[in-house]
Design an enzyme around this catalytic site. Structure first.
Site, PDB file in Angstrom:
ATOM      1  CE1 TYR A 163      -3.366   0.188   4.762  1.00  0.00           C
ATOM      2  CE2 TYR A 163      -4.084  -2.060   5.161  1.00  0.00           C
ATOM      3  CZ  TYR A 163      -3.741  -1.039   4.287  1.00  0.00           C
ATOM      4  OH  TYR A 163      -3.770  -1.272   2.926  1.00  0.00           O
ATOM      5  CB  SER A 169      -0.878  -0.007   1.249  1.00  0.00           C
ATOM      6  OG  SER A 169      -1.437   1.262   1.460  1.00  0.00           O
ATOM      7  CE  LYS A 185      -1.550  -4.114   3.421  1.00  0.00           C
ATOM      8  NZ  LYS A 185      -1.853  -5.411   2.777  1.00  0.00           N
TER       9      LYS A 185
HETATM   10  C1  WQD Z   1      -9.240   9.219   1.052  1.00  0.00           C
HETATM   11  C2  WQD Z   1      -9.436  10.687   1.367  1.00  0.00           C
HETATM   12  C3  WQD Z   1      -9.845  11.156   3.682  1.00  0.00           C
HETATM   13  C4  WQD Z   1     -13.751   9.267   3.974  1.00  0.00           C
HETATM   14  C5  WQD Z   1      -6.580   4.027   2.780  1.00  0.00           C
HETATM   15  C6  WQD Z   1      -5.395   3.116   2.921  1.00  0.00           C
HETATM   16  C7  WQD Z   1      -4.985   2.604   1.579  1.00  0.00           C
HETATM   17  C8  WQD Z   1      -6.131   1.956   0.920  1.00  0.00           C
HETATM   18  C9  WQD Z   1      -7.287   2.948   0.790  1.00  0.00           C
HETATM   19  C10 WQD Z   1      -6.591  -0.383   1.106  1.00  0.00           C
HETATM   20  C11 WQD Z   1      -8.735  11.097   2.653  1.00  0.00           C
HETATM   21  C12 WQD Z   1     -11.039  11.546   2.822  1.00  0.00           C
HETATM   22  C13 WQD Z   1     -12.540   9.711   3.493  1.00  0.00           C
HETATM   23  C14 WQD Z   1     -14.743  10.216   4.356  1.00  0.00           C
HETATM   24  C15 WQD Z   1     -13.271  11.999   3.729  1.00  0.00           C
HETATM   25  N1  WQD Z   1      -6.494   0.808   1.684  1.00  0.00           N
HETATM   26  N2  WQD Z   1     -12.312  11.054   3.368  1.00  0.00           N
HETATM   27  N3  WQD Z   1     -14.452  11.546   4.213  1.00  0.00           N
HETATM   28  O1  WQD Z   1      -7.022   6.784   3.852  1.00  0.00           O
HETATM   29  O2  WQD Z   1      -6.237   7.611   1.548  1.00  0.00           O
HETATM   30  O3  WQD Z   1      -6.186   5.173   2.070  1.00  0.00           O
HETATM   31  O4  WQD Z   1      -7.627   3.378   2.109  1.00  0.00           O
HETATM   32  O5  WQD Z   1      -6.589  -0.707  -0.022  1.00  0.00           O
HETATM   33  O6  WQD Z   1      -3.942   1.657   1.763  1.00  0.00           O
HETATM   34  O7  WQD Z   1      -4.323   3.852   3.455  1.00  0.00           O
HETATM   35  O8  WQD Z   1      -8.362   6.291   1.745  1.00  0.00           O
HETATM   36  O9  WQD Z   1     -10.695   6.572   1.058  1.00  0.00           O
HETATM   37  O10 WQD Z   1     -10.161   6.467   3.543  1.00  0.00           O
HETATM   38  O11 WQD Z   1      -9.548   8.490   2.243  1.00  0.00           O
HETATM   39  O12 WQD Z   1     -13.034  13.203   3.604  1.00  0.00           O
HETATM   40  O13 WQD Z   1     -15.859   9.870   4.817  1.00  0.00           O
HETATM   41  O14 WQD Z   1     -10.816  10.926   1.581  1.00  0.00           O
HETATM   42  O15 WQD Z   1      -9.615  12.147   4.668  1.00  0.00           O
HETATM   43  O16 WQD Z   1      -8.228  12.402   2.479  1.00  0.00           O
HETATM   44  P1  WQD Z   1      -6.918   6.576   2.379  1.00  0.00           P
HETATM   45  P2  WQD Z   1      -9.773   6.901   2.170  1.00  0.00           P
END
Ligand code: WQD
Length: 360
Positions: free
Chosen positions: A170, A145, A174
């Site tokens: 998490y 990741s 990784k």
């Molecule tokens: C993306 C952006 C949030 C939800 C993680 C893991 C990565 C992969 C994907 C497995 C961020 C913003 C989110 C919400 C928001 N995991 N957000 N409101 O954290 O970048 O990555 O998940 O495959 O390995 O690290 O993904 O989709 O949670 O967030 O504003 O309700 O969306 O703050 O900026 P992330 P995410």
């Protein structure tokens, strides 16, 4: 392949089926796993799925058959159970490679139950590696990741970017897994490619498979689609005071089918370069940084549907901005992302609508 015989009876060319290269896919009914199984079948490989259904559903196996016309072997097992894993290998001689998806993957949840994350993600990895060694399977594709980078000092992140200390349990599982794989591969008993995913989103164009978050989605895209369809009242944007053009976090969103195809290329690369590979890592992204608000507006514009949102406070563990340099995967794996942001938001929405109809 079927050949009509004089008697008119179709005789299945057994040796054709028998010769397909067997690939163990742990977590093969999950979001990325199921899309990868479809691409493996369509590229002439034979995936064998192990999935304990803790973060997936059995009907996805029917959907894989519906899309490909082929029903892969499926074992409803937990990869942390080494006896069960041995059964899979002994019942399927000559498994050549493994693509290892089975793991817990929610950043926020990992901060609440770190021990569960360390045990699940590391024990499952060690089990798979030990069983592969026992059965002489030596090609391994690991689901890593972009989280391993933390907040890179320079963007885009490339594979030699220094890894910052992971901001979540998490992420540290990784990083630890990559370290284990590098050390084990150095003994010569394993050939490994770690694929550092950026943000997988979207769904298969058939809308038959897609993301199936259990409970309240942790990730942005499923929260957007569930808000658009009315399951969630509104999206909370986690902070708009970052040092980015619109103040919201930037990520490298990649279509899940592009990501699935990268796994097929990685598998084929390992199978055809066994003598020259030990351990390597590849970024799998698009190279484009997209903000949270850009995702929301693209979704609304393409799908002609509103996504009500409020601006909330920042989420612990979030990095401000990260997106990939993927030139290494382009050159070595002969892989490049093909799908656009419009495809991602359209396919995610089509899947959400189709899934809700299915569950009515
Ligand atoms: C993306 C952006 C949030 C939800 C993680 C893991 C990565 C992969 C994907 C497995 C961020 C913003 C989110 C919400 C928001 N995991 N957000 N409101 O954290 O970048 O990555 O998940 O495959 O390995 O690290 O993904 O989709 O949670 O967030 O504003 O309700 O969306 O703050 O900026 P992330 P995410």
């Amino acid at each position: 392949m079927c050949k009509p015989q004089k008697s008119g009876i179709l005789v299945l060319e057994k040796q054709n089926l028998m010769n397909k290269t067997k690939i163990l896919v742990t977590g093969g009914l999950g979001f990325i796993g199921s899309h990868t199984v479809v691409e493996l079948i369509q590229s002439g490989l034979e995936p064998i799925i192990v999935d304990d259904l803790s973060n997936s559903e059995l009907f996805i196996l029917d959907r894989i058959e519906q899309i490909t016309g082929s029903r892969p072997k499926f074992y409803p097992y937990d990869v942390c159970d080494s006896d069960k894993l041995k059964t899979v290998f002994s019942e399927n001689k000559n498994i050549k490679a493994c693509i290892h998806f089975a793991a817990k993957k929610a950043v926020g949840e990992s901060m609440k139950i770190p021990l569960v994350y360390y045990r699940t993600n590391l024990v499952s990895l060690l089990n798979v590696l030990e069983t592969m060694k026992e059965f002489n399977a030596d090609c391994f594709v690991f689901s890593s990741s972009a989280t391993v980078y933390g907040q890179p000092e320079h963007l885009p992140a490339n594979e030699s970017s220094p890894l910052q200390k992971a901001t979540s349990s998490y992420g540290s599982t990784k990083q630890m897994a990559e370290d284990i794989l590098e050390k084990v591969s150095a003994t010569g008993s394993l050939k490994t490619l770690s694929l550092r995913y950026f943000n997988p989103v979207g769904a298969h164009q058939s809308a038959l498979i897609g993301e199936l978050p259990k409970g309240i989605p942790n990730n942005l895209m499923p929260f957007v689609t569930q808000t658009a369809i009315g399951i969630r009242e509104k999206l909370t944007v986690f902070g708009n005071d970052y040092n980015t053009p619109d103040g919201t976090c930037i990520r490298d969103y990649i279509h899940v089918v592009d990501l699935a195809k990268a796994h097929v290329n990685a598998c084929n690369y390992l199978l055809t370069h066994a003598d020259s590979i030990s351990y390597d890592v590849f970024n799998i992204g698009t190279g484009k940084g997209i903000s949270v608000l850009e995702i929301v507006s693209a979704f609304e514009e393409v799908n002609k549907v509103k996504v009500p949102y409020i601006i909330g406070s920042r989420r612990d563990g979030d990095v401000e901005s990260i997106y990939a340099s993927c030139s290494k995967a382009n050159q070595i794996l002969k892989w490049e992302a093909q799908y656009t942001l419009e495809d991602m938001v359209k396919d995610a929405w089509n899947w959400e609508k189709a899934y809700r109809k299915h569950t009515k």
